[in-house]
Design a protein around this motif. Structure first.
Motif, mmCIF file in Angstrom:
data_model
loop_
_atom_site.group_PDB
_atom_site.id
_atom_site.type_symbol
_atom_site.label_atom_id
_atom_site.label_comp_id
_atom_site.label_asym_id
_atom_site.label_seq_id
_atom_site.Cartn_x
_atom_site.Cartn_y
_atom_site.Cartn_z
ATOM 1 N N ARG A 44 -11.081 -8.763 -0.780
ATOM 2 C CA ARG A 44 -10.233 -9.887 -0.365
ATOM 3 C C ARG A 44 -8.988 -10.018 -1.230
ATOM 4 O O ARG A 44 -7.884 -10.218 -0.725
ATOM 5 N N LEU A 45 -9.174 -9.913 -2.552
ATOM 6 C CA LEU A 45 -8.063 -10.133 -3.472
ATOM 7 C C LEU A 45 -7.192 -8.903 -3.680
ATOM 8 O O LEU A 45 -5.971 -9.005 -3.789
ATOM 9 N N PHE A 46 -7.838 -7.745 -3.762
ATOM 10 C CA PHE A 46 -7.129 -6.530 -4.145
ATOM 11 C C PHE A 46 -7.364 -5.413 -3.117
ATOM 12 O O PHE A 46 -7.973 -4.385 -3.434
ATOM 13 N N PRO A 47 -6.932 -5.619 -1.877
ATOM 14 C CA PRO A 47 -7.271 -4.655 -0.828
ATOM 15 C C PRO A 47 -6.779 -3.238 -1.095
ATOM 16 O O PRO A 47 -7.463 -2.265 -0.760
ATOM 17 N N LEU A 48 -5.611 -3.089 -1.717
ATOM 18 C CA LEU A 48 -5.100 -1.745 -1.983
ATOM 19 C C LEU A 48 -5.911 -1.053 -3.076
ATOM 20 O O LEU A 48 -6.369 0.080 -2.895
ATOM 21 N N VAL A 107 1.099 5.023 -6.389
ATOM 22 C CA VAL A 107 0.263 4.718 -5.223
ATOM 23 C C VAL A 107 0.893 5.338 -3.975
ATOM 24 O O VAL A 107 2.068 5.113 -3.696
ATOM 25 N N PRO A 108 0.146 6.140 -3.233
ATOM 26 C CA PRO A 108 0.722 6.778 -2.034
ATOM 27 C C PRO A 108 1.125 5.752 -0.991
ATOM 28 O O PRO A 108 0.427 4.771 -0.762
ATOM 29 N N GLU A 109 2.274 5.970 -0.359
ATOM 30 C CA GLU A 109 2.669 5.104 0.742
ATOM 31 C C GLU A 109 1.655 5.235 1.875
ATOM 32 O O GLU A 109 1.117 6.314 2.109
ATOM 33 N N GLY A 110 1.397 4.137 2.548
ATOM 34 C CA GLY A 110 0.400 4.135 3.608
ATOM 35 C C GLY A 110 -0.960 3.677 3.134
ATOM 36 O O GLY A 110 -1.871 3.472 3.934
ATOM 37 N N THR A 111 -1.109 3.503 1.807
ATOM 38 C CA THR A 111 -2.380 2.988 1.278
ATOM 39 C C THR A 111 -2.588 1.538 1.681
ATOM 40 O O THR A 111 -3.712 1.079 1.838
ATOM 41 N N SER A 112 -1.475 0.814 1.847
ATOM 42 C CA SER A 112 -1.542 -0.598 2.218
ATOM 43 C C SER A 112 -0.821 -0.825 3.532
ATOM 44 O O SER A 112 0.131 -0.120 3.869
ATOM 45 N N SER A 113 -1.274 -1.835 4.274
ATOM 46 C CA SER A 113 -0.611 -2.208 5.524
ATOM 47 C C SER A 113 0.441 -3.292 5.307
ATOM 48 O O SER A 113 0.992 -3.811 6.273
ATOM 49 N N SER A 118 3.361 -0.034 0.118
ATOM 50 C CA SER A 118 2.230 0.037 -0.810
ATOM 51 C C SER A 118 2.625 -0.275 -2.243
ATOM 52 O O SER A 118 1.861 -0.898 -2.984
ATOM 53 N N ALA A 119 3.810 0.170 -2.668
ATOM 54 C CA ALA A 119 4.222 -0.086 -4.046
ATOM 55 C C ALA A 119 4.356 -1.583 -4.313
ATOM 56 O O ALA A 119 3.927 -2.079 -5.364
#
Length: 393
Positions: A44-48, A107-113, A118-119
């Motif tokens: 919940r807090l740190f999805p990436l 952090v690779p791009e695409g890791t987060s939505s 992502s950065a």
């Protein structure tokens, strides 16, 4: 209870038992265990960062990026230099700006939505870790000390919580990033031992009290309604054991009257368990009950948003619920509240507060239809997860 003689005799008997008579138990190599509470809080807090920990090889891949291994070694040395000084350990785990920049760049791009990449999400999550370490580990006051943070506690309890957090952060947990850095698990443990796992207190949010309105929303033709939703904001009580504040009762009367006009698809009641500190009541649940019991509003027309602790997040979280319900974001909602709060929401100061606390506007506040009603066009920026508010990210 056995006497000392009987217990000693039993030990002698067992010691003399031939090895062939003892049961043979095959022992498999045990791995790290999963912690459902910490795992849910992490997600919940740190999805990436949580996604990196749950991806086989994710930590190793990140460590292999330029500059990361050296940066992590520096952090480990800083932690080791503290030996058993718990305050020093908590401070040593705080990320510096340069360390944050190195990890965010790796952090690779695409890791987060996240809409801004992502950065940017990595930087928010690391700042969230720092917020928890400083607030719950080092005693720094949160933005709203009356309702956030650990509250006044005994110094010995502070030490106990720090010690538990240190041990927990170094005890293996399945699907974590402990192998990369222990700071995230230290922060998660601090929230847990402080009984501030508020961020997951009502998951899964679209089940339970919200199951019926979610089912109804699937069949709604949103074009038939003037407003996608009525957002009823909270006004938390300051009296212990008060279920609903005096102004909260006024909000409910306004909401029932406005809903009776028949041009609003759903009602979103929004307000968490915030006022006063450690209250057992969740404002949104109390507003829902009052709408049903006092005014006969159908239960499947009311969506509960039980996390928001401030007016800024009333609007942000209501937007998130509209997305979850499948409502169009290019359609206005209407905010219903008392004239004073309505005037505040319409002000330039409130717009500035959103930018200062959230980093963006959760939506566009439109015309003030009446002293108690404002139009609101929700923004998809509200979907950003921000653990810098660890009780409601």
């Amino acid at each position: 209870m056995r006497s000392g003689f009987a217990l000693a005799a039993a030990i002698v008997f067992l010691a003399g038992t031939p090895a062939s008579a003892a049961p043979v138990v095959a022992r498999a190599q045990a791995g790290p265990v999963s912690d459902r509470v910490i795992g849910a809080l992490s997600h919940r807090l740190f999805p990436l960062l949580d996604a990196i920990g749950t991806d086989p090889g994710g930590v190793a891949q990140l460590k292999a990026k330029p500059g990361v291994a050296a940066m992590l070694a520096t952090r480990a040395e800083r932690r080791a230099a503290c030996t058993d000084d718990l305050g020093c350990i908590a401070q040593a785990l705080v990320w510096t700006q340069s360390e944050t920049a190195v990890l965010a760049a790796a952090v690779p791009e695409g890791t987060s939505s996240a809409d801004d990449g992502s950065a940017a999400q990595a930087r928010r999550e690391i700042e969230g870790i720092n917020t928890v370490l400083r607030t719950y580990g080092l005693g720094q006051l949160p933005r709203y000390p009356q309702i956030d943070g650990a509250g006044p506690i005994d110094p010995m309890e502070v030490r106990t919580r720090l010690q538990a957090a240190d041990w927990l952060s170094r005890t293996p947990r399945a699907r974590s990033i402990q192998a990369l850095d222990t700071s995230m698990d230290f922060a998660l443990a601090l929230l847990d031992v402080s009984d501030r796992t508020d961020a997951i207190g009502f998951d899964p949010l679209m089940a339970g009290l919200n199951a019926a309105p979610v089912k109804r929303a699937r069949s709604l033709d949103w074009t038939r309604w003037r407003y996608s939703a009525m957002i009823v904001t909270g006004v938390g009580p300051e009296t212990p054991d008060a279920a609903l504040s005096p102004l909260g009762k006024y909000h409910i009367r306004l909401a029932a009257e406005r809903y009776a006009r028949g041009d609003i698809a759903v009602i979103i009641v929004t307000g968490g368990r915030a006022h006063p500190r450690a209250t057992r009541f969740t404002e949104a649940e109390q507003m829902r009950s009052a709408l049903i019991d006092r005014y006969g509003v159908p239960a499947d027309a009311i969506v509960v948003e039980p996390y928001a602790r401030h007016t800024t997040t009333n609007l942000r979280n209501a937007t998130r619920l509209l997305v979850a319900l499948g409502a169009p974001l290019d359609k206005d909602a209407v905010i219903v509240c008392n004239p004073g709060q309505s005037e505040t929401i319409a002000s330039a100061a409130f717009a500035q507060r959103n930018v200062a606390e959230l980093g963006y506007a959760p939506g566009q506040v439109g015309r003030r239809v009446s002293p108690t009603e404002l139009e609101f066009r929700p923004s998809p920026l509200s979907l950003r997860v921000d653990p810098r508010d660890p009780l409601d990210p």
